[in-house]
Enzyme design. Structure first.
Site, PDB file in Angstrom:
ATOM      1  N   HIS A   1      87.731  64.080 -23.839  1.00  0.00           N
ATOM      2  CA  HIS A   1      87.329  65.492 -23.847  1.00  0.00           C
ATOM      3  C   HIS A   1      88.323  66.364 -24.609  1.00  0.00           C
ATOM      4  O   HIS A   1      89.530  66.119 -24.607  1.00  0.00           O
ATOM      5  CB  HIS A   1      87.109  66.026 -22.425  1.00  0.00           C
ATOM      6  CG  HIS A   1      88.332  66.092 -21.548  1.00  0.00           C
ATOM      7  ND1 HIS A   1      89.114  67.218 -21.438  1.00  0.00           N
ATOM      8  CD2 HIS A   1      88.887  65.174 -20.717  1.00  0.00           C
ATOM      9  CE1 HIS A   1      90.089  67.001 -20.572  1.00  0.00           C
ATOM     10  NE2 HIS A   1      89.981  65.758 -20.118  1.00  0.00           N
TER      11      HIS A   1
ATOM     12  N   GLU B   1      84.791  68.807 -19.393  1.00  0.00           N
ATOM     13  CA  GLU B   1      85.329  67.862 -18.419  1.00  0.00           C
ATOM     14  C   GLU B   1      86.133  68.579 -17.350  1.00  0.00           C
ATOM     15  O   GLU B   1      86.084  68.197 -16.171  1.00  0.00           O
ATOM     16  CB  GLU B   1      86.200  66.823 -19.122  1.00  0.00           C
ATOM     17  CG  GLU B   1      86.596  65.628 -18.241  1.00  0.00           C
ATOM     18  CD  GLU B   1      87.834  65.871 -17.392  1.00  0.00           C
ATOM     19  OE1 GLU B   1      88.084  65.065 -16.477  1.00  0.00           O
ATOM     20  OE2 GLU B   1      88.549  66.870 -17.632  1.00  0.00           O
ATOM     21  N   GLU B   2      86.881  69.598 -17.736  1.00  0.00           N
ATOM     22  CA  GLU B   2      87.787  70.255 -16.791  1.00  0.00           C
ATOM     23  C   GLU B   2      87.060  71.011 -15.689  1.00  0.00           C
ATOM     24  O   GLU B   2      87.689  71.428 -14.714  1.00  0.00           O
ATOM     25  CB  GLU B   2      88.738  71.194 -17.537  1.00  0.00           C
ATOM     26  CG  GLU B   2      89.727  70.487 -18.471  1.00  0.00           C
ATOM     27  CD  GLU B   2      90.737  69.604 -17.757  1.00  0.00           C
ATOM     28  OE1 GLU B   2      90.740  69.586 -16.503  1.00  0.00           O
ATOM     29  OE2 GLU B   2      91.521  68.931 -18.444  1.00  0.00           O
TER      30      GLU B   2
ATOM     31  N   ASP C   1      91.005  58.851 -20.930  1.00  0.00           N
ATOM     32  CA  ASP C   1      91.604  60.103 -20.463  1.00  0.00           C
ATOM     33  C   ASP C   1      93.066  59.820 -20.129  1.00  0.00           C
ATOM     34  O   ASP C   1      93.535  58.691 -20.244  1.00  0.00           O
ATOM     35  CB  ASP C   1      90.834  60.626 -19.255  1.00  0.00           C
ATOM     36  CG  ASP C   1      90.900  62.139 -19.112  1.00  0.00           C
ATOM     37  OD1 ASP C   1      91.929  62.727 -19.496  1.00  0.00           O
ATOM     38  OD2 ASP C   1      89.923  62.736 -18.620  1.00  0.00           O
TER      39      ASP C   1
ATOM     40  N   HIS D   1      98.633  68.601 -16.008  1.00  0.00           N
ATOM     41  CA  HIS D   1      98.236  69.998 -15.837  1.00  0.00           C
ATOM     42  C   HIS D   1      99.424  70.949 -15.895  1.00  0.00           C
ATOM     43  O   HIS D   1      99.314  72.110 -15.498  1.00  0.00           O
ATOM     44  CB  HIS D   1      97.435  70.212 -14.546  1.00  0.00           C
ATOM     45  CG  HIS D   1      96.006  69.775 -14.675  1.00  0.00           C
ATOM     46  ND1 HIS D   1      95.017  70.170 -13.802  1.00  0.00           N
ATOM     47  CD2 HIS D   1      95.385  68.985 -15.602  1.00  0.00           C
ATOM     48  CE1 HIS D   1      93.858  69.632 -14.174  1.00  0.00           C
ATOM     49  NE2 HIS D   1      94.064  68.904 -15.261  1.00  0.00           N
TER      50      HIS D   1
END
Length: 347
Positions: A68, A219-220, A240, A320
């Protein structure tokens, strides 16, 4: 596979990382991805949802690889009376990880304004509660680098609720091979898929199955991989970020093969074949269980597609946040993907 393909993948990822693309604001990144695959000689098309679907060719049973291009970010939730901005997060953006970072505010009118995401009342010499304040999107704000002191003055610049706010990625590739940046999740994997595509093209290799790539853009927020599965696909693998942290085996220099995450176990058969591919190609790998994670391919299954599924990725630390991986992790991921495709066979 030569390490040069990993170096190419890292360079491509760095180019993509320079393009702001929080979830829901991904058109420029998708344009770049489509063009990058087309320049390699592949057919790539945009989906109605905004992602990019690529046909790598091959024979027989279909395999879909998903990565993504959308990232974390923010959106203006309020233009405050002070002229500063209260944000709402896009995806899993954390206020603690964004504090003191430079940002860009994209207005609907086409202006791009700079600012900084700060704790409200951010001066340590003034705020006696600085260290005790919990960082949230209510206790932090964007301070625009403009001479504004009221909501009216800020709105005069074109800023309004719903405008997208992008955090500076601060991308670095060190002499020792470490890749540091916000949003390696998952632009590093888009670079990996470009490296795989280039390897197949350069060597004239035709995969022993029909391979498609889907670079998703939601995706997030959980629904990136929910659509656009080509006919004949029976397996889908998310490429990912691999988790790195306490209680896990993987490092940034390895490829991580996920056996289970918060959505449940991945296909026992696919995980086993990924492990076999790692062993066969000499990839440095680890198998782990991710405690707080979900992937595109789980969205694909939740949408009702009848598939076997798996998840791999280069190890990424500080997910993140300000993330870190290594070119070796990219290389090991490429080895597993090539081995999984049995890419040493040519038709």
């Amino acid at each position: 596979m030569e390490r040069t393909y990993a170096e190419y993948a890292a360079r491509q990822a760095m180019e993509l990382l320079a393009i702001d693309s929080p979830t829901g604001f991904t058109a420029r990144a998708a344009d770049w991805v489509q063009r990058a695959f087309e320049e390699l000689g592949y057919t790539a098309r945009r989906t109605a949802k905004g992602g990019v679907l690529v046909d790598l060719g091959g024979w027989g049973e279909g395999l879909l690889l998903e990565a993504h291009a959308d990232t974390l970010g923010g959106m203006v939730a309020e233009v405050k009376n002070s002229g500063r901005l209260r944000l709402t997060p896009l995806g899993g953006m954390r206020a603690e990880n964004g504090e003191a970072e430079n940002v860009r505010v994209y207005t609907r009118g086409g202006r791009v304004l700079e600012g900084t995401f700060q704790l409200c009342n951010a001066s340590v010499h003034v705020n006696g509660q600085y260290g005790d304040t919990k960082r949230t999107f209510d206790s932090c704000e964007v301070v625009l680098d403009e001479d504004v002191k009221s909501a009216e003055e800020t709105r005069t610049l074109g800023v309004e609720v719903g405008d997208v706010v992008c955090f500076e990625p601060r991308t670095r590739l060190t002499a020792s091979g470490y890749i540091k940046s916000r949003f390696l999740d998952d632009k590093l994997s888009v670079g990996i898929l470009l490296g795989l595509a280039k390897y197949l093209k350069d060597t004239g290799t035709v995969p022993q199955r029909h391979v498609y790539l889907h670079v998703t853009v939601y995706e997030e927020v959980g629904h990136g991989g929910a659509a656009n599965v080509p006919q004949g696909v029976t397996e889908a693998i998310s490429v990912d970020m691999g988790c790195v942290g306490e209680g896990l085996q993987c490092t940034e220099r390895q490829v991580s093969i996920c056996a289970k995450d918060s959505g449940g176990p991945y296909s026992y058969e696919v995980v086993g074949k990924l492990i076999d591919a790692a062993r066969r190609t000499g990839a440095d790998y680890a198998v782990d269980v991710y405690p707080h994670y979900g992937s595109d391919v789980e969205a694909t299954l939740s949408a009702g597609h009848d598939l076997r599924h798996g998840l791999i990725g280069a190890g990424v630390y500080a997910s993140h946040g300000y993330e870190r991986s290594h070119v070796d992790g990219v290389w090991n991921t490429l080895k597993v993907l090539a081995g999984y495709l049995e890419a040493d066979g040519v038709r």
